[in-house]
Design an enzyme around this catalytic site. Structure first.
Site, PDB file in Angstrom:
ATOM      1  N   GLU A   1      -0.234  17.519 -21.408  1.00  0.00           N
ATOM      2  CA  GLU A   1      -0.029  17.367 -19.967  1.00  0.00           C
ATOM      3  C   GLU A   1      -0.053  15.893 -19.550  1.00  0.00           C
ATOM      4  OE1 GLU A   1       0.471  19.714 -17.627  1.00  0.00           O
ATOM      5  OE2 GLU A   1       0.090  21.579 -18.696  1.00  0.00           O
TER       6      GLU A   1
ATOM      7  N   HIS B   1       2.434  24.829 -25.441  1.00  0.00           N
ATOM      8  CA  HIS B   1       2.307  23.378 -25.282  1.00  0.00           C
ATOM      9  C   HIS B   1       2.391  22.670 -26.634  1.00  0.00           C
ATOM     10  CE1 HIS B   1       0.765  24.249 -21.256  1.00  0.00           C
ATOM     11  NE2 HIS B   1       0.739  22.950 -20.991  1.00  0.00           N
TER      12      HIS B   1
ATOM     13  N   CYS C   1       3.561  32.410 -22.951  1.00  0.00           N
ATOM     14  CA  CYS C   1       2.176  31.946 -22.874  1.00  0.00           C
ATOM     15  C   CYS C   1       1.393  32.787 -23.872  1.00  0.00           C
ATOM     16  CB  CYS C   1       1.626  32.138 -21.467  1.00  0.00           C
ATOM     17  SG  CYS C   1      -0.152  31.850 -21.310  1.00  0.00           S
TER      18      CYS C   1
ATOM     19  N   CYS D   1       0.236  28.195 -28.992  1.00  0.00           N
ATOM     20  CA  CYS D   1       0.282  27.815 -27.581  1.00  0.00           C
ATOM     21  C   CYS D   1       1.598  27.097 -27.380  1.00  0.00           C
ATOM     22  CB  CYS D   1      -0.891  26.896 -27.228  1.00  0.00           C
ATOM     23  SG  CYS D   1      -0.812  26.219 -25.548  1.00  0.00           S
TER      24      CYS D   1
ATOM     25  N   ASP E   1       5.040  30.912 -17.796  1.00  0.00           N
ATOM     26  CA  ASP E   1       3.958  30.269 -18.528  1.00  0.00           C
ATOM     27  C   ASP E   1       3.021  29.655 -17.492  1.00  0.00           C
ATOM     28  OD1 ASP E   1       2.504  29.299 -20.762  1.00  0.00           O
ATOM     29  OD2 ASP E   1       3.502  27.361 -20.637  1.00  0.00           O
ATOM     30  N   SER E   2       1.886  29.184 -17.957  1.00  0.00           N
ATOM     31  CA  SER E   2       0.941  28.561 -17.033  1.00  0.00           C
ATOM     32  C   SER E   2       1.372  27.159 -16.631  1.00  0.00           C
ATOM     33  CB  SER E   2      -0.456  28.518 -17.655  1.00  0.00           C
ATOM     34  OG  SER E   2      -0.440  27.792 -18.870  1.00  0.00           O
TER      35      SER E   2
END
Length: 257
Positions: free
Chosen positions: A147, A181, A70, A179, A7-8
Site C-alpha cells: 500500500e 496484494h 480477496c 493474498c 477486494d478490500s
C-alpha cells in the site's frame, strides 16, 4: 457477459488486470473496499458481512459472475456468497491450490497470507487432501508495504526475507501468494529465491476460468469503484491497469453506517 470483482483494496487489481487481458470483451466491474481495508485482521463474521455487502453492490450492475479477489473473503465468505446469489461465485483459493499441485515436484508447498487467511487453513486443508506437506506463514507487513508502494529495494528485501527464510528452510519448492496484494512483491521474492515456483492468484484464477471453459463476452466495458480515496490505490491503478477512471462511492451505498 459481465463480471464483478471485489477486494478490500489494491490487490484485486492484479486479478482485474489478468482477466481484462485474457477476456478483452468482458464487461468488468471492480469494487475496492478501500474504506475498510484490510479484511485480513477482521473477524470471520465481519469479513462475511463486508463480502455480502460488496457482492450486493456489484449485483446491481447485473453481473453474471463474481470473482472474490480477496483471499480472506474467499476463505471465510465463499459459501455464504454462493448461498445468497444466483450467479457463479469464484474465489481465489481453489485456483491457487490447483496451480500449486501442478507446480510442486517434491510435495512441499508454502502458503503466505494475512493472519485471517492463514488462520482459516483454507489452502492447507485442500492441499493436505492431496498428500501435500504444507508450511504456512502469516505476513502482516506485506499489505502495508504494498500500500505504501515499497515493493522493491532493500527495505522490501529485508521484510520478505524476515518472513520467508523460515519457509525456504523447510524445503518448499512452491510458494502460494495467498493474498492478492502479494503479487506486487513477486519480483523481489523471485530475486531472493529464484528456485521457487510462485503461485500468483491472478494468474491461477485466469487458468481456472480457461480450464472450466468459462468465457466472458460483452462490450469490453471497464468500471472501477472505491469506497474511500486512497493515493496508493491511484498509483497502483495507473501501474496495473492504466487510465481506467476510478469513481468513489459513499460507503452508505453499500451498507448501513
Amino acid at each position: 457477459m459481465s463480471i464483478g470483482i471485489f477486494d478490500s483494496g489494491i490487490g484485486g487489481l492484479t486479478v482485474f488486470k489478468e482477466i481484462a487481458k485474457e477476456f478483452p470483451l468482458a464487461d468488468i466491474y471492480y469494487l475496492g473496499d478501500t474504506a475498510r481495508v484490510p479484511y485480513g485482521n477482521k473477524s470471520p463474521e465481519t469479513v462475511i458481512r463486508y463480502s455480502l455487502e460488496a457482492a450486493g453492490y456489484l449485483a446491481g450492475f447485473g453481473i453474471e459472475a463474481l470473482i472474490v479477489a480477496c483471499n480472506t473473503a474467499s476463505s471465510y465468505a465463499i459459501d455464504k456468497l454462493r448461498d445468497n446469489f444466483d450467479f457463479p461465485v469464484i474465489g481465489v483459493v481453489e485456483p491457487g491450490v490447483e496451480m500449486a499441485l501442478r507446480h510442486t515436484k517434491n510435495g512441499k508447498v508454502g502458503v503466505i497470507g494475512t493472519q485471517a487467511t492463514i488462520r482459516s487453513n483454507s489452502y492447507k486443508n485442500l492441499l493436505e487432501k492431496k498428500d501435500i506437506q504444507v508450511f504456512q506463514k502469516p505476513c502482516p507487513l506485506f499489505v502495508p508495504l504494498v500500500e505504501e508502494g515499497i515493493t522493491e529495494g532493500e527495505i522490501a528485501k529485508l521484510i520478505v526475507k524476515e518472513y520467508l527464510d523460515e519457509l525456504i528452510e523447510k524445503g518448499i519448492d512452491t510458494l502460494i501468494l495467498g493474498c492478492t496484494h502479494y503479487p506486487l512483491l513477486k519480483n523481489t521474492i523471485h530475486q531472493l529465491y529464484p528456485h521457487i515456483s510462485i503461485v500468483d492468484s491472478s494468474q491461477a484464477i485466469v487458468e481456472f476460468l480457461h480450464e472450466h471453459n468459462i468465457i466472458f463476452k460483452g462490450t469490453g466495458k471497464r468500471k472501477i469503484y472505491i469506497t474511500d480515496e486512497a493515493e496508493s490505490f491511484k498509483k497502483f491503478k495507473e501501474i496495473l491497469v492504466g487510465n481506467i477512471p476510478v469513481e468513489r462511492i459513499d460507503l452508505s451505498q453499500i451498507c448501513s453506517l
